[in-house]
Design a protein around this motif. Sequence first.
Motif, mmCIF file in Angstrom:
data_model
loop_
_atom_site.group_PDB
_atom_site.id
_atom_site.type_symbol
_atom_site.label_atom_id
_atom_site.label_comp_id
_atom_site.label_asym_id
_atom_site.label_seq_id
_atom_site.Cartn_x
_atom_site.Cartn_y
_atom_site.Cartn_z
ATOM 1 N N GLU A 80 0.951 -1.190 -0.167
ATOM 2 C CA GLU A 80 0.153 0.082 0.023
ATOM 3 C C GLU A 80 1.016 1.320 -0.043
ATOM 4 O O GLU A 80 1.669 1.547 0.980
ATOM 5 N N ARG A 81 0.457 1.980 -1.058
ATOM 6 C CA ARG A 81 1.522 3.427 -1.164
ATOM 7 C C ARG A 81 1.030 4.365 -0.010
ATOM 8 O O ARG A 81 0.128 4.325 0.495
ATOM 9 N N ILE A 82 2.367 4.999 0.303
ATOM 10 C CA ILE A 82 2.005 6.188 1.522
ATOM 11 C C ILE A 82 0.663 6.878 1.374
ATOM 12 O O ILE A 82 -0.091 7.254 2.097
ATOM 13 N N PHE A 83 0.870 7.504 -0.025
ATOM 14 C CA PHE A 83 -0.255 8.225 -0.334
ATOM 15 C C PHE A 83 -1.746 7.695 -0.223
ATOM 16 O O PHE A 83 -2.594 8.284 0.226
ATOM 17 N N ASP A 84 -1.953 6.297 -0.526
ATOM 18 C CA ASP A 84 -3.136 5.719 -0.378
ATOM 19 C C ASP A 84 -3.155 5.396 1.299
ATOM 20 O O ASP A 84 -4.458 5.120 1.383
ATOM 21 N N ILE A 85 -2.415 5.236 1.788
ATOM 22 C CA ILE A 85 -2.609 4.909 3.405
ATOM 23 C C ILE A 85 -3.011 6.373 4.103
ATOM 24 O O ILE A 85 -4.008 6.183 4.763
ATOM 25 N N VAL A 86 -2.448 7.406 3.444
ATOM 26 C CA VAL A 86 -3.129 8.796 3.941
ATOM 27 C C VAL A 86 -4.552 8.870 3.714
ATOM 28 O O VAL A 86 -5.307 9.297 4.340
ATOM 29 N N ARG A 87 -4.751 8.304 2.507
ATOM 30 C CA ARG A 87 -6.280 8.611 1.712
ATOM 31 C C ARG A 87 -7.321 7.711 2.702
ATOM 32 O O ARG A 87 -8.385 8.455 3.066
#
Length: 290
Positions: A158-165
């Motif tokens: 899971e990309r960091i960007f997707d975790i944040v979202r």
Amino acid sequence: MTATTTRTTPVLGVQMMMLKDQVAEQGMYAVLERLAALDLHAVEVSQIPMTEANVADLERARGELGIEVAALSTGLRHQEGRDLHTLDEDFDTLVAHCRRLGCRFLRIGMMDFSAMVSKEATEAWAAEANGYASRLKVEGITLCYHNHHVDLHKFDGERIFDIVRRVAPDLHFEVDLHWVQRGGMAPLDMLAQYAGVCRLIHVKDYRVTELPAEALELMEQGRFLEGYEKFVNIIEFAEVGAGNMNWPALLPAAAEAGAEFYLIEQDLTYGRDPFDCIRDSREYLRSIGY
């Protein structure tokens, strides 16, 4: 302030980080006059102290020059030695500045480095950010998160960007298309996947420079690994239109993804006057209809 509404046509502006030295030397209003003369109508304030004088000049420019304040910068927590209003200590001041300047966006330029080390650390940071985003939403202000290439790193797939979202549904995004490309994801794919939450766009080109003579010299000396490192690191930030990004496709896609501001940015200008770089970017964007 009224609740955030999405524009149909994004406003073109500049990330003021590029001009922080000029603001310090010439004053905020003089710099904003030069931007208005270039037919640029919005600014994002970053790495520039929000003194009373600078805030007053931004307010004056809004009325006299028609320059919008697209976004102000913030962070989650105060850091010693950094001149930045943060959400933990300056929440009311940030809201007051937004109200005074008619600004509807606050942006976090980067998460803490300590939040990038694990999935759990990223989730904790995102949860804290979401709490502030929810509070700001009540004030009619949208909190956005600005990406770098590291945000394309994956923890457990899971990309960091997707975790944040996932963890921070009230947090929207400032998508830096150069850093997306540098991170190895197609910018058009990013815009499609994040449609509806892409409010601010950093318009920054991606240039591959010529092979440096030093790389060849090192290789000829038998120092292949040192030469290869010089060969690999030939990426530069570029004036818009001077690199490899497909702006005629990217900008309409960004508008469809929800963008309200396109902000010209170039982290390094390699000895050029930043106003010359901004002028070149503006002329290119005009040539493709912006």
